[in-house]
Design a protein around this motif. Structure first.
Motif, PDB file in Angstrom:
ATOM      1  N   TYR A  57      10.544 -16.679 -22.300  1.00  0.00           N
ATOM      2  CA  TYR A  57      12.366 -16.577 -23.142  1.00  0.00           C
ATOM      3  C   TYR A  57      13.720 -16.525 -22.056  1.00  0.00           C
ATOM      4  N   GLY A  58      13.065 -17.552 -20.567  1.00  0.00           N
ATOM      5  CA  GLY A  58      14.463 -18.374 -19.869  1.00  0.00           C
ATOM      6  C   GLY A  58      14.433 -16.896 -18.757  1.00  0.00           C
ATOM      7  N   ALA A  59      14.029 -15.866 -18.808  1.00  0.00           N
ATOM      8  CA  ALA A  59      13.552 -14.958 -18.196  1.00  0.00           C
ATOM      9  C   ALA A  59      12.604 -15.209 -16.688  1.00  0.00           C
ATOM     10  N   GLU A  60      13.058 -14.644 -15.384  1.00  0.00           N
ATOM     11  CA  GLU A  60      12.364 -14.953 -13.683  1.00  0.00           C
ATOM     12  C   GLU A  60      12.024 -13.588 -14.145  1.00  0.00           C
ATOM     13  N   LEU A  61      10.797 -12.961 -14.089  1.00  0.00           N
ATOM     14  CA  LEU A  61      10.213 -11.847 -13.636  1.00  0.00           C
ATOM     15  C   LEU A  61       9.673 -11.910 -12.157  1.00  0.00           C
ATOM     16  N   LEU A  62      10.629 -10.921 -11.278  1.00  0.00           N
ATOM     17  CA  LEU A  62      10.469  -9.722 -10.026  1.00  0.00           C
ATOM     18  C   LEU A  62       9.636  -9.387 -10.084  1.00  0.00           C
ATOM     19  N   THR A  63       8.296  -9.219  -8.727  1.00  0.00           N
ATOM     20  CA  THR A  63       7.795  -8.015  -8.542  1.00  0.00           C
ATOM     21  C   THR A  63       8.013  -6.854  -7.071  1.00  0.00           C
ATOM     22  N   VAL A  64       7.059  -6.520  -7.382  1.00  0.00           N
ATOM     23  CA  VAL A  64       7.842  -5.304  -6.160  1.00  0.00           C
ATOM     24  C   VAL A  64       6.123  -5.093  -6.055  1.00  0.00           C
ATOM     25  N   PRO A  65       5.777  -5.536  -4.558  1.00  0.00           N
ATOM     26  CA  PRO A  65       4.727  -5.150  -3.869  1.00  0.00           C
ATOM     27  C   PRO A  65       3.852  -3.344  -4.173  1.00  0.00           C
ATOM     28  N   MET A  66       2.498  -3.839  -4.555  1.00  0.00           N
ATOM     29  CA  MET A  66       1.887  -2.592  -4.688  1.00  0.00           C
ATOM     30  C   MET A  66       1.365  -1.823  -2.341  1.00  0.00           C
ATOM     31  N   ARG A  67       1.277  -0.635  -2.982  1.00  0.00           N
ATOM     32  CA  ARG A  67       1.235  -1.079  -1.079  1.00  0.00           C
ATOM     33  C   ARG A  67      -0.970  -0.562  -1.079  1.00  0.00           C
ATOM     34  N   LEU A  68      -1.474  -0.773  -0.601  1.00  0.00           N
ATOM     35  CA  LEU A  68      -2.943  -0.528  -0.528  1.00  0.00           C
ATOM     36  C   LEU A  68      -2.991   0.298   0.958  1.00  0.00           C
ATOM     37  N   ILE A  69      -2.972   1.884   0.529  1.00  0.00           N
ATOM     38  CA  ILE A  69      -3.369   2.851   1.443  1.00  0.00           C
ATOM     39  C   ILE A  69      -4.854   3.105   2.296  1.00  0.00           C
ATOM     40  N   GLU A  70      -4.795   2.814   3.418  1.00  0.00           N
ATOM     41  CA  GLU A  70      -6.368   2.631   3.859  1.00  0.00           C
ATOM     42  C   GLU A  70      -5.931   4.555   4.451  1.00  0.00           C
ATOM     43  N   THR A  71      -7.871   5.211   4.020  1.00  0.00           N
ATOM     44  CA  THR A  71      -8.162   6.332   3.916  1.00  0.00           C
ATOM     45  C   THR A  71      -9.154   6.801   5.328  1.00  0.00           C
ATOM     46  N   GLY A  73     -12.195   7.954   7.335  1.00  0.00           N
ATOM     47  CA  GLY A  73     -13.639   8.551   6.633  1.00  0.00           C
ATOM     48  C   GLY A  73     -14.150   8.475   4.879  1.00  0.00           C
ATOM     49  N   ASP A  74     -14.413   8.895   4.666  1.00  0.00           N
ATOM     50  CA  ASP A  74     -15.546   8.429   3.543  1.00  0.00           C
ATOM     51  C   ASP A  74     -14.719   8.127   2.400  1.00  0.00           C
ATOM     52  N   ALA A  75     -13.395   9.232   2.101  1.00  0.00           N
ATOM     53  CA  ALA A  75     -11.963   8.540   1.344  1.00  0.00           C
ATOM     54  C   ALA A  75     -12.139   7.338   1.089  1.00  0.00           C
ATOM     55  N   PRO A  76     -12.176   7.048  -0.144  1.00  0.00           N
ATOM     56  CA  PRO A  76     -12.218   5.028  -0.512  1.00  0.00           C
ATOM     57  C   PRO A  76      -9.898   5.175  -0.641  1.00  0.00           C
ATOM     58  N   ALA A  77      -9.964   4.129   0.173  1.00  0.00           N
ATOM     59  CA  ALA A  77      -8.091   3.638   0.484  1.00  0.00           C
ATOM     60  C   ALA A  77      -7.702   3.502  -1.552  1.00  0.00           C
ATOM     61  N   HIS A  78      -6.823   3.404  -1.517  1.00  0.00           N
ATOM     62  CA  HIS A  78      -6.127   3.719  -2.758  1.00  0.00           C
ATOM     63  C   HIS A  78      -4.549   2.920  -3.360  1.00  0.00           C
ATOM     64  N   TRP A  79      -3.837   2.727  -3.978  1.00  0.00           N
ATOM     65  CA  TRP A  79      -2.918   2.289  -4.242  1.00  0.00           C
ATOM     66  C   TRP A  79      -1.950   2.947  -4.708  1.00  0.00           C
ATOM     67  N   GLN A  80      -0.431   2.918  -4.073  1.00  0.00           N
ATOM     68  CA  GLN A  80       0.844   3.175  -3.884  1.00  0.00           C
ATOM     69  C   GLN A  80       1.656   2.332  -4.935  1.00  0.00           C
ATOM     70  N   LEU A  81       2.751   3.247  -5.410  1.00  0.00           N
ATOM     71  CA  LEU A  81       3.788   1.690  -6.065  1.00  0.00           C
ATOM     72  C   LEU A  81       4.791   2.223  -4.909  1.00  0.00           C
ATOM     73  N   ASP A  82       5.689   1.023  -4.437  1.00  0.00           N
ATOM     74  CA  ASP A  82       6.568   1.132  -3.417  1.00  0.00           C
ATOM     75  C   ASP A  82       8.135   1.386  -3.515  1.00  0.00           C
ATOM     76  N   LEU A  83       8.311   2.671  -4.565  1.00  0.00           N
ATOM     77  CA  LEU A  83       9.480   3.055  -5.011  1.00  0.00           C
ATOM     78  C   LEU A  83      10.941   2.958  -3.891  1.00  0.00           C
ATOM     79  N   ASP A  84      10.675   3.001  -2.626  1.00  0.00           N
ATOM     80  CA  ASP A  84      11.921   2.162  -1.785  1.00  0.00           C
ATOM     81  C   ASP A  84      12.042   1.079  -2.369  1.00  0.00           C
ATOM     82  N   ALA A  85      10.792  -0.126  -1.976  1.00  0.00           N
ATOM     83  CA  ALA A  85      10.859  -1.547  -2.695  1.00  0.00           C
ATOM     84  C   ALA A  85      11.327  -1.612  -3.773  1.00  0.00           C
ATOM     85  N   LEU A  86      11.022  -0.932  -5.087  1.00  0.00           N
ATOM     86  CA  LEU A  86      11.591  -1.439  -6.442  1.00  0.00           C
ATOM     87  C   LEU A  86      13.599  -0.391  -6.090  1.00  0.00           C
TER      88      LEU A  86
END
Length: 148
Positions: A57-71, A73-86
């Motif tokens: 439709y002739g529009a431009e997609l702007l992307t805001v990178p999500m952050r991968l949060i490392e933890t 111990g044994d806890a898995p890394a997880h994703w988080q929205l970067d609301l400041d970047a938004l």
């Protein structure tokens, strides 16, 4: 009846649209609101259909990178929205942004937006009342750990 109960509002044939999957629904939204030169925001990584659809439709997609949060111990890394970047992206492009596409559970990361994050996002988006929210919740019923 199922969705009327789940969403706590009256839903009938007068206020729904049936589509062939989520892509059809997103297509209908984009065709209804986008014009050449408009901008659409989404979080990255993203479902690749978003870029094709906005470009169609002739529009431009702007992307805001999500952050991968490392933890530790044994806890898995997880994703988080970067609301400041938004917030920065919205502010820098405030005159051209037509919509934001939110996807939860997120494809491809599986990230589920929690209530606190969603509340903050709503607070941010209230500053931009002309921005339309396209909520892609195609996987809403495929959450296995009790989150909402």
């Amino acid at each position: 009846e199922i969705y009327s109960t789940a969403l706590n509002r009256d839903i009938s044939h007068k206020n729904i649209q049936t589509t062939i999957g989520a892509c059809g629904g997103i297509e209908n939204c984009c065709s209804a609101i986008l014009n050449p030169g408009d901008k659409v925001v989404t979080f990255e990584p993203y479902f690749d259909f978003y870029r094709y659809q906005t470009a169609h439709y002739g529009a431009e997609l702007l992307t805001v990178p999500m952050r991968l949060i490392e933890t530790k111990g044994d806890a898995p890394a997880h994703w988080q929205l970067d609301l400041d970047a938004l917030q920065r992206t919205l502010q820098e492009n405030k005159d051209d942004i037509k919509a934001i596409i939110l996807n939860t559970p997120h494809n491809p990361t599986g990230y589920v937006t929690d209530e606190q994050t969603m509340t903050r996002m709503v607070e941010i988006l209230r500053q931009y009342p002309d921005v339309i929210v396209i909520s892609d919740e195609v996987y809403e019923d495929i959450i296995f750990d009790g989150r909402q």
